[in-house]
Motif scaffolding. Sequence first.
Motif, PDB file in Angstrom:
ATOM      1  N   SER A  56      72.467  73.586 -47.082  1.00 30.05           N
ATOM      2  CA  SER A  56      71.878  74.927 -47.011  1.00 30.05           C
ATOM      3  C   SER A  56      72.805  75.959 -46.376  1.00 30.05           C
ATOM      4  O   SER A  56      72.717  77.155 -46.675  1.00 30.05           O
ATOM      5  CB  SER A  56      70.559  74.879 -46.222  1.00 30.05           C
ATOM      6  OG  SER A  56      70.770  74.434 -44.898  1.00 30.05           O
ATOM      7  N   LEU A  57      73.698  75.535 -45.486  1.00 25.28           N
ATOM      8  CA  LEU A  57      74.607  76.468 -44.820  1.00 25.28           C
ATOM      9  C   LEU A  57      75.649  77.082 -45.760  1.00 25.28           C
ATOM     10  O   LEU A  57      75.920  78.290 -45.662  1.00 25.28           O
ATOM     11  CB  LEU A  57      75.294  75.771 -43.633  1.00 25.28           C
ATOM     12  CG  LEU A  57      76.294  76.605 -42.833  1.00 25.28           C
ATOM     13  CD1 LEU A  57      75.612  77.798 -42.173  1.00 25.28           C
ATOM     14  CD2 LEU A  57      77.005  75.736 -41.782  1.00 25.28           C
ATOM     15  N   PRO A  58      76.263  76.313 -46.680  1.00 21.43           N
ATOM     16  CA  PRO A  58      77.327  76.893 -47.513  1.00 21.43           C
ATOM     17  C   PRO A  58      76.944  78.135 -48.304  1.00 21.43           C
ATOM     18  O   PRO A  58      77.737  79.095 -48.336  1.00 21.43           O
ATOM     19  CB  PRO A  58      77.725  75.729 -48.438  1.00 21.43           C
ATOM     20  CG  PRO A  58      77.448  74.519 -47.620  1.00 21.43           C
ATOM     21  CD  PRO A  58      76.196  74.843 -46.844  1.00 21.43           C
ATOM     22  N   PRO A  59      75.759  78.208 -48.967  1.00 20.08           N
ATOM     23  CA  PRO A  59      75.440  79.458 -49.667  1.00 20.08           C
ATOM     24  C   PRO A  59      75.375  80.658 -48.724  1.00 20.08           C
ATOM     25  O   PRO A  59      75.807  81.756 -49.088  1.00 20.08           O
ATOM     26  CB  PRO A  59      74.063  79.177 -50.294  1.00 20.08           C
ATOM     27  CG  PRO A  59      73.982  77.693 -50.398  1.00 20.08           C
ATOM     28  CD  PRO A  59      74.736  77.176 -49.211  1.00 20.08           C
ATOM     29  N   LEU A  60      74.878  80.450 -47.521  1.00 18.31           N
ATOM     30  CA  LEU A  60      74.799  81.528 -46.532  1.00 18.31           C
ATOM     31  C   LEU A  60      76.200  81.957 -46.096  1.00 18.31           C
ATOM     32  O   LEU A  60      76.511  83.153 -46.018  1.00 18.31           O
ATOM     33  CB  LEU A  60      73.984  81.055 -45.331  1.00 18.31           C
ATOM     34  CG  LEU A  60      73.694  82.072 -44.220  1.00 18.31           C
ATOM     35  CD1 LEU A  60      72.945  83.277 -44.777  1.00 18.31           C
ATOM     36  CD2 LEU A  60      72.891  81.407 -43.108  1.00 18.31           C
ATOM     37  N   ILE A  61      77.055  80.978 -45.830  1.00 18.07           N
ATOM     38  CA  ILE A  61      78.444  81.271 -45.465  1.00 18.07           C
ATOM     39  C   ILE A  61      79.160  81.967 -46.615  1.00 18.07           C
ATOM     40  O   ILE A  61      79.838  82.988 -46.433  1.00 18.07           O
ATOM     41  CB  ILE A  61      79.186  79.967 -45.109  1.00 18.07           C
ATOM     42  CG1 ILE A  61      78.619  79.337 -43.835  1.00 18.07           C
ATOM     43  CG2 ILE A  61      80.689  80.217 -44.976  1.00 18.07           C
ATOM     44  CD1 ILE A  61      79.071  79.945 -42.546  1.00 18.07           C
ATOM     45  N   SER A  62      79.010  81.423 -47.820  1.00 21.34           N
ATOM     46  CA  SER A  62      79.745  81.928 -48.987  1.00 21.34           C
ATOM     47  C   SER A  62      79.366  83.363 -49.325  1.00 21.34           C
ATOM     48  O   SER A  62      80.235  84.206 -49.579  1.00 21.34           O
ATOM     49  CB  SER A  62      79.489  81.024 -50.194  1.00 21.34           C
ATOM     50  OG  SER A  62      80.274  81.417 -51.290  1.00 21.34           O
ATOM     51  N   GLN A  63      78.069  83.658 -49.330  1.00 17.35           N
ATOM     52  CA  GLN A  63      77.621  85.012 -49.668  1.00 17.35           C
ATOM     53  C   GLN A  63      78.159  86.027 -48.667  1.00 17.35           C
ATOM     54  O   GLN A  63      78.650  87.090 -49.042  1.00 17.35           O
ATOM     55  CB  GLN A  63      76.094  85.057 -49.691  1.00 17.35           C
ATOM     56  CG  GLN A  63      75.458  84.344 -50.871  1.00 17.35           C
ATOM     57  CD  GLN A  63      75.451  85.201 -52.129  1.00 17.35           C
ATOM     58  OE1 GLN A  63      75.815  86.361 -52.105  1.00 17.35           O
ATOM     59  NE2 GLN A  63      75.038  84.600 -53.230  1.00 17.35           N
ATOM     60  N   ASN A  64      78.084  85.717 -47.387  1.00 17.88           N
ATOM     61  CA  ASN A  64      78.535  86.662 -46.363  1.00 17.88           C
ATOM     62  C   ASN A  64      80.049  86.749 -46.292  1.00 17.88           C
ATOM     63  O   ASN A  64      80.604  87.815 -46.020  1.00 17.88           O
ATOM     64  CB  ASN A  64      77.962  86.268 -44.997  1.00 17.88           C
ATOM     65  CG  ASN A  64      76.490  86.614 -44.876  1.00 17.88           C
ATOM     66  OD1 ASN A  64      76.125  87.764 -44.687  1.00 17.88           O
ATOM     67  ND2 ASN A  64      75.629  85.611 -45.024  1.00 17.88           N
ATOM     68  N   PHE A  65      80.717  85.657 -46.562  1.00 21.49           N
ATOM     69  CA  PHE A  65      82.186  85.683 -46.610  1.00 21.49           C
ATOM     70  C   PHE A  65      82.659  86.548 -47.772  1.00 21.49           C
ATOM     71  O   PHE A  65      83.583  87.355 -47.634  1.00 21.49           O
ATOM     72  CB  PHE A  65      82.728  84.259 -46.753  1.00 21.49           C
ATOM     73  CG  PHE A  65      84.218  84.158 -46.644  1.00 21.49           C
ATOM     74  CD1 PHE A  65      84.840  84.266 -45.409  1.00 21.49           C
ATOM     75  CD2 PHE A  65      85.001  83.951 -47.766  1.00 21.49           C
ATOM     76  CE1 PHE A  65      86.229  84.171 -45.303  1.00 21.49           C
ATOM     77  CE2 PHE A  65      86.381  83.853 -47.668  1.00 21.49           C
ATOM     78  CZ  PHE A  65      86.998  83.957 -46.425  1.00 21.49           C
ATOM     79  N   GLY A  66      81.996  86.407 -48.932  1.00 28.06           N
ATOM     80  CA  GLY A  66      82.341  87.235 -50.079  1.00 28.06           C
ATOM     81  C   GLY A  66      82.047  88.701 -49.852  1.00 28.06           C
ATOM     82  O   GLY A  66      82.732  89.588 -50.381  1.00 28.06           O
ATOM     83  N   ALA A  67      81.011  88.977 -49.027  1.00 31.83           N
ATOM     84  CA  ALA A  67      80.655  90.357 -48.702  1.00 31.83           C
ATOM     85  C   ALA A  67      81.457  90.899 -47.523  1.00 31.83           C
ATOM     86  O   ALA A  67      81.208  92.016 -47.061  1.00 31.83           O
ATOM     87  CB  ALA A  67      79.167  90.446 -48.389  1.00 31.83           C
TER      88      ALA A  67
ATOM     89  N   ASN B 233      84.624  74.696 -47.327  1.00 32.80           N
ATOM     90  CA  ASN B 233      84.436  74.689 -48.781  1.00 32.80           C
ATOM     91  C   ASN B 233      83.724  75.944 -49.256  1.00 32.80           C
ATOM     92  O   ASN B 233      84.047  76.498 -50.307  1.00 32.80           O
ATOM     93  CB  ASN B 233      83.646  73.440 -49.202  1.00 32.80           C
ATOM     94  CG  ASN B 233      84.480  72.184 -49.177  1.00 32.80           C
ATOM     95  OD1 ASN B 233      85.610  72.164 -49.654  1.00 32.80           O
ATOM     96  ND2 ASN B 233      83.949  71.111 -48.604  1.00 32.80           N
ATOM     97  N   ALA B 234      82.753  76.414 -48.475  1.00 30.87           N
ATOM     98  CA  ALA B 234      82.020  77.625 -48.839  1.00 30.87           C
ATOM     99  C   ALA B 234      82.925  78.846 -48.860  1.00 30.87           C
ATOM    100  O   ALA B 234      82.699  79.789 -49.615  1.00 30.87           O
ATOM    101  CB  ALA B 234      80.863  77.847 -47.860  1.00 30.87           C
ATOM    102  N   MET B 235      83.968  78.835 -48.026  1.00 29.66           N
ATOM    103  CA  MET B 235      84.916  79.947 -47.975  1.00 29.66           C
ATOM    104  C   MET B 235      86.104  79.723 -48.905  1.00 29.66           C
ATOM    105  O   MET B 235      87.132  80.376 -48.790  1.00 29.66           O
ATOM    106  CB  MET B 235      85.396  80.147 -46.535  1.00 29.66           C
ATOM    107  CG  MET B 235      84.290  80.571 -45.580  1.00 29.66           C
ATOM    108  SD  MET B 235      84.851  81.016 -43.920  1.00 29.66           S
ATOM    109  CE  MET B 235      85.479  79.445 -43.343  1.00 29.66           C
ATOM    110  N   HIS B 236      85.945  78.780 -49.848  1.00 32.17           N
ATOM    111  CA  HIS B 236      86.970  78.447 -50.839  1.00 32.17           C
ATOM    112  C   HIS B 236      88.277  78.027 -50.160  1.00 32.17           C
ATOM    113  O   HIS B 236      89.373  78.424 -50.591  1.00 32.17           O
ATOM    114  CB  HIS B 236      87.190  79.625 -51.792  1.00 32.17           C
ATOM    115  CG  HIS B 236      86.062  79.830 -52.748  1.00 32.17           C
ATOM    116  ND1 HIS B 236      86.249  80.103 -54.085  1.00 32.17           N
ATOM    117  CD2 HIS B 236      84.720  79.785 -52.585  1.00 32.17           C
ATOM    118  CE1 HIS B 236      85.074  80.228 -54.690  1.00 32.17           C
ATOM    119  NE2 HIS B 236      84.132  80.034 -53.788  1.00 32.17           N
ATOM    120  N   ALA B 237      88.143  77.215 -49.121  1.00 33.28           N
ATOM    121  CA  ALA B 237      89.306  76.640 -48.438  1.00 33.28           C
ATOM    122  C   ALA B 237      89.166  75.122 -48.417  1.00 33.28           C
ATOM    123  O   ALA B 237      89.113  74.500 -47.347  1.00 33.28           O
ATOM    124  CB  ALA B 237      89.417  77.189 -47.024  1.00 33.28           C
ATOM    125  N   PRO B 238      89.104  74.477 -49.600  1.00 32.35           N
ATOM    126  CA  PRO B 238      88.841  73.036 -49.643  1.00 32.35           C
ATOM    127  C   PRO B 238      89.956  72.197 -49.033  1.00 32.35           C
ATOM    128  O   PRO B 238      89.696  71.098 -48.555  1.00 32.35           O
ATOM    129  CB  PRO B 238      88.690  72.752 -51.145  1.00 32.35           C
ATOM    130  CG  PRO B 238      89.471  73.834 -51.817  1.00 32.35           C
ATOM    131  CD  PRO B 238      89.273  75.043 -50.956  1.00 32.35           C
TER     132      PRO B 238
END
Length: 459
Positions: A299-310, A384-389
């Motif tokens: 559940s954390l990755p979508p929250l991280i990813s959306q805010n990182f992209g924003a 991974n959510a911040m596209h840093a695999p």
Amino acid sequence: MASAVSARSLVNDPIPRTLWQMTWPVIIGVLTLISFNVVDTFFVGMLGTDPLAAVSFTFPVTFTVVSLAIGLGIGTSAVLARKRGAGREEHARFDGTIALVASALLVASLSVVGLLLMDPIFAALQAQERLLPLIHDYMYIWFAGATLLVIPMVGNAVLRSSGDTRTPSLIMASGGLLNAIFDPILIFGLGPVPALGVQGAALASLISWTIGTVLVLWYLKYKDLISLKVPQDAHPLRSARQILAIGMPAAGANMLTPLAMAVLTAIIAGYGAPAVAAFGVGTRLESLASVIILALSMSLPPLISQNFGAMQFQRVKDAYTTALRAVIVLQLGIYLLLLVTAPYIAMVFTDDPEVARLIRLFIYIMPLGYGMQGVIILTNSSFNAMHAPMSALWLSIVRLFVMFVPLSYIGSLLADMTGLFIGGVVANFITAMLAWYWFRRFLQKEWAQDVQNSQQEAV
């Protein structure tokens, strides 16, 4: 059933409330699924120490395939969520289809390799000769149906990318429930159904995977989340590469865990079948005790990813910190509960005094480090959510092969199984501190780069 959490709320609503709304359905689904996996171990344990040890030897192998599926799900969710956030819904639907096909092909290929190399693999794991027939009975069926395991897992990732966390939880829960229903029937027999022993345990899993595959594919099509229509500027190979660019490093990071477990299993095998059986029970209990960690890692990755992209880096930091605090406090409470119930847990799983003693020993020591293990896992999922695999992959390498395996082995030399378990706990504490520092440094670098870019654009 759609989740109440929208893409807009991920970048605007209060972090604790949003994270809770996304996490509680996942907790229920994961808890139900893992609970029935523990039930699976319970039923196999009723067959005796050798069947339990045989199935325990399969954990590193089966978890390798599961880890590949998890990694592919991470890549799928990251790519699709980003495209949906950018309004490229048609591309997201097509990429969802590609993700399912590519994942099925990869897992099928890995299963074929596993079938061909089964004997060398379990010889390397130090499986005793008398256990090999039982291992074969289980793994032939398991490998044959592994493709039906990955499709629901990747399908759930497609659903989570759309903001729906409840439906994947229901699918996970239903799969676990079906497995628990079929387990005793197929293992011990009922009416015209013969007793199949460990084969029955594998067959129960296969049947539940099949039903799950049918359900998830139907639901994805019903919700119009997958499509065979190729968008004008899309290509199947390009879509697959985008997913695999994140999914394969994530899968590699996840697959390091069963590799490390295989090394530990080989070490523990030197202490005999009771030790392997107890370790197998312990790892299943670890999955149950780590349900909150696993739920937050989804559940954390979508929250991280959306805010990182924003470019809302403060919200990224707040989400990460909130999740870490929650997991440390809750895992400490779980440890205390396990500490009190350890004797009763051991009695449930075995009648063998030595196996019971080692199960209690595992519970007294290993769960003490689960909170720190949660810090590492959540840091991995955030990378991974911040596209840093690759950062996630290197963190996993350090955790498992610089810290966990070496310190566990050194501990075993100093104090046998007690030392092995203590070494694992120490490794988790050291790596958790490193993970926290690594994440903060990465985020600060991205934050500073964004500020610099903004200043240049203003000029």
